[in-house]
Design a protein around this motif. Structure first.
Motif, mmCIF file in Angstrom:
data_model
loop_
_atom_site.group_PDB
_atom_site.id
_atom_site.type_symbol
_atom_site.label_atom_id
_atom_site.label_comp_id
_atom_site.label_asym_id
_atom_site.label_seq_id
_atom_site.Cartn_x
_atom_site.Cartn_y
_atom_site.Cartn_z
ATOM 1 N N PHE A 37 -5.532 9.580 6.834
ATOM 2 C CA PHE A 37 -6.161 7.931 6.954
ATOM 3 C C PHE A 37 -6.894 7.578 5.480
ATOM 4 O O PHE A 37 -6.277 6.435 5.052
ATOM 5 N N ALA A 38 -7.851 7.934 4.931
ATOM 6 C CA ALA A 38 -8.533 7.588 3.992
ATOM 7 C C ALA A 38 -7.569 7.125 2.877
ATOM 8 O O ALA A 38 -7.933 6.476 2.132
ATOM 9 N N LEU A 39 -5.837 7.612 2.552
ATOM 10 C CA LEU A 39 -5.531 7.913 1.632
ATOM 11 C C LEU A 39 -4.401 6.636 2.012
ATOM 12 O O LEU A 39 -3.618 6.945 0.800
ATOM 13 N N ASN A 40 -4.479 5.523 3.256
ATOM 14 C CA ASN A 40 -3.642 4.998 3.304
ATOM 15 C C ASN A 40 -4.169 3.126 3.334
ATOM 16 O O ASN A 40 -4.748 3.249 3.908
ATOM 17 N N SER A 41 -3.944 2.417 2.489
ATOM 18 C CA SER A 41 -3.461 1.200 3.062
ATOM 19 C C SER A 41 -3.631 1.058 4.567
ATOM 20 O O SER A 41 -2.647 1.707 4.980
ATOM 21 N N MET A 42 -3.997 0.137 5.004
ATOM 22 C CA MET A 42 -3.513 -0.138 6.576
ATOM 23 C C MET A 42 -3.503 -1.435 6.296
ATOM 24 O O MET A 42 -4.383 -2.458 5.933
ATOM 25 N N GLY A 43 -2.252 -1.828 7.262
ATOM 26 C CA GLY A 43 -1.596 -4.114 7.043
ATOM 27 C C GLY A 43 -2.276 -4.160 8.950
ATOM 28 O O GLY A 43 -1.458 -3.415 10.091
ATOM 29 N N TRP A 44 -2.210 -5.277 9.469
ATOM 30 C CA TRP A 44 -2.044 -5.956 10.621
ATOM 31 C C TRP A 44 -0.671 -6.506 10.117
ATOM 32 O O TRP A 44 -0.672 -7.284 9.584
ATOM 33 N N TYR A 45 0.009 -6.652 11.646
ATOM 34 C CA TYR A 45 1.362 -8.018 11.201
ATOM 35 C C TYR A 45 1.703 -8.308 12.595
ATOM 36 O O TYR A 45 0.837 -7.799 13.258
ATOM 37 N N MET A 92 2.794 -10.301 7.956
ATOM 38 C CA MET A 92 1.494 -9.957 8.103
ATOM 39 C C MET A 92 0.139 -10.557 8.050
ATOM 40 O O MET A 92 0.623 -12.166 7.927
ATOM 41 N N VAL A 93 -0.309 -9.912 8.815
ATOM 42 C CA VAL A 93 -1.640 -10.792 8.981
ATOM 43 C C VAL A 93 -2.832 -10.795 7.981
ATOM 44 O O VAL A 93 -3.537 -11.588 7.676
ATOM 45 N N GLY A 94 -2.709 -9.520 7.247
ATOM 46 C CA GLY A 94 -3.889 -9.069 6.664
ATOM 47 C C GLY A 94 -3.943 -7.447 6.718
ATOM 48 O O GLY A 94 -3.271 -6.606 6.706
ATOM 49 N N SER A 95 -4.338 -7.230 5.532
ATOM 50 C CA SER A 95 -4.710 -5.410 5.054
ATOM 51 C C SER A 95 -5.281 -5.209 4.368
ATOM 52 O O SER A 95 -6.701 -6.117 3.668
ATOM 53 N N ILE A 96 -5.625 -3.676 4.419
ATOM 54 C CA ILE A 96 -7.559 -3.391 4.192
ATOM 55 C C ILE A 96 -6.333 -2.105 3.153
ATOM 56 O O ILE A 96 -6.382 -1.484 3.658
ATOM 57 N N GLY A 97 -7.049 -1.711 1.855
ATOM 58 C CA GLY A 97 -7.003 -1.170 0.801
ATOM 59 C C GLY A 97 -7.504 0.347 1.363
ATOM 60 O O GLY A 97 -8.731 0.253 2.093
ATOM 61 N N ILE A 98 -7.701 1.432 0.216
ATOM 62 C CA ILE A 98 -8.257 2.745 0.799
ATOM 63 C C ILE A 98 -9.510 2.460 0.118
ATOM 64 O O ILE A 98 -10.383 3.019 0.492
ATOM 65 N N THR A 99 -9.801 1.235 -0.656
ATOM 66 C CA THR A 99 -11.363 0.852 -1.544
ATOM 67 C C THR A 99 -11.966 0.115 -0.512
ATOM 68 O O THR A 99 -13.511 -0.196 -0.716
ATOM 69 N N THR A 116 -10.031 -6.124 0.949
ATOM 70 C CA THR A 116 -8.786 -7.031 1.992
ATOM 71 C C THR A 116 -8.520 -8.136 1.562
ATOM 72 O O THR A 116 -8.503 -8.481 0.637
ATOM 73 N N ASN A 117 -7.876 -8.506 2.270
ATOM 74 C CA ASN A 117 -6.468 -10.022 2.158
ATOM 75 C C ASN A 117 -5.846 -10.281 3.274
ATOM 76 O O ASN A 117 -5.997 -9.555 4.303
ATOM 77 N N TYR A 118 -5.465 -11.536 3.015
ATOM 78 C CA TYR A 118 -4.900 -12.051 4.644
ATOM 79 C C TYR A 118 -4.277 -13.021 4.193
ATOM 80 O O TYR A 118 -4.345 -13.928 3.416
ATOM 81 N N ILE A 150 0.026 2.529 5.820
ATOM 82 C CA ILE A 150 0.714 2.054 4.159
ATOM 83 C C ILE A 150 0.849 3.293 2.762
ATOM 84 O O ILE A 150 -0.391 2.897 2.292
ATOM 85 N N SER A 151 1.451 3.924 2.275
ATOM 86 C CA SER A 151 1.167 4.773 1.722
ATOM 87 C C SER A 151 3.035 5.273 0.821
ATOM 88 O O SER A 151 3.661 3.968 0.957
ATOM 89 N N SER A 152 3.598 6.075 0.954
ATOM 90 C CA SER A 152 4.795 6.340 0.380
ATOM 91 C C SER A 152 5.511 6.228 0.761
ATOM 92 O O SER A 152 6.448 5.850 1.081
ATOM 93 N N LYS A 153 5.226 5.752 2.431
ATOM 94 C CA LYS A 153 5.749 5.284 3.438
ATOM 95 C C LYS A 153 5.037 5.006 4.694
ATOM 96 O O LYS A 153 3.979 4.021 4.439
#
Length: 114
Positions: free
Chosen positions: A29-37, A47-54, A57-59, A98-101
């Protein structure tokens, strides 16, 4: 087996709030960006927004200022806090890892009544 399980959807009146959760298993999990759609009936998934591994966020403009995405890497969970909900926020909400897949959850329904 990768699983993303959303929860927290439901029926809420306009102006109300909901907090969606998405718990992930089967990947790091920690190595994946996560998005909400979200996808409303008859419309494309947006897309609603996302949060990166760091934690950055963006919206989408449509939810900016009303939504906050956060993550708890210890619990393999990402959250979407939605405030001041509007009827146009009604949709099925999906999380994505979201990562390579890209892996998708099954979605949770959010309905905002006027």
């Amino acid at each position: 087996q990768v699983q993303l399980v959303e929860s927290g959807g439901g029926l809420v009146q306009a102006g109300g709030s909901l907090r969606l959760s998405c718990t992930v298993s089967g990947i790091n999990f920690a190595l994946n960006s996560m998005g909400w759609y979200r996808q409303a009936p008859g419309k494309q998934r947006d897309m609603v927004g996302s949060i990166g591994i760091t934690g950055r966020t963006n919206y989408a403009d449509s939810v900016k200022g009303r939504c906050t995405i956060s993550r708890d890497n210890a619990k393999n969970t990402v959250f979407l806090q939605m405030n001041s909900l509007k009827p146009e926020d009604t949709a099925v909400y999906y999380c994505a890892a979201i990562s390579s897949k890209v892996y998708w959850g099954q979605g949770t329904q959010v309905t905002v009544s006027s």
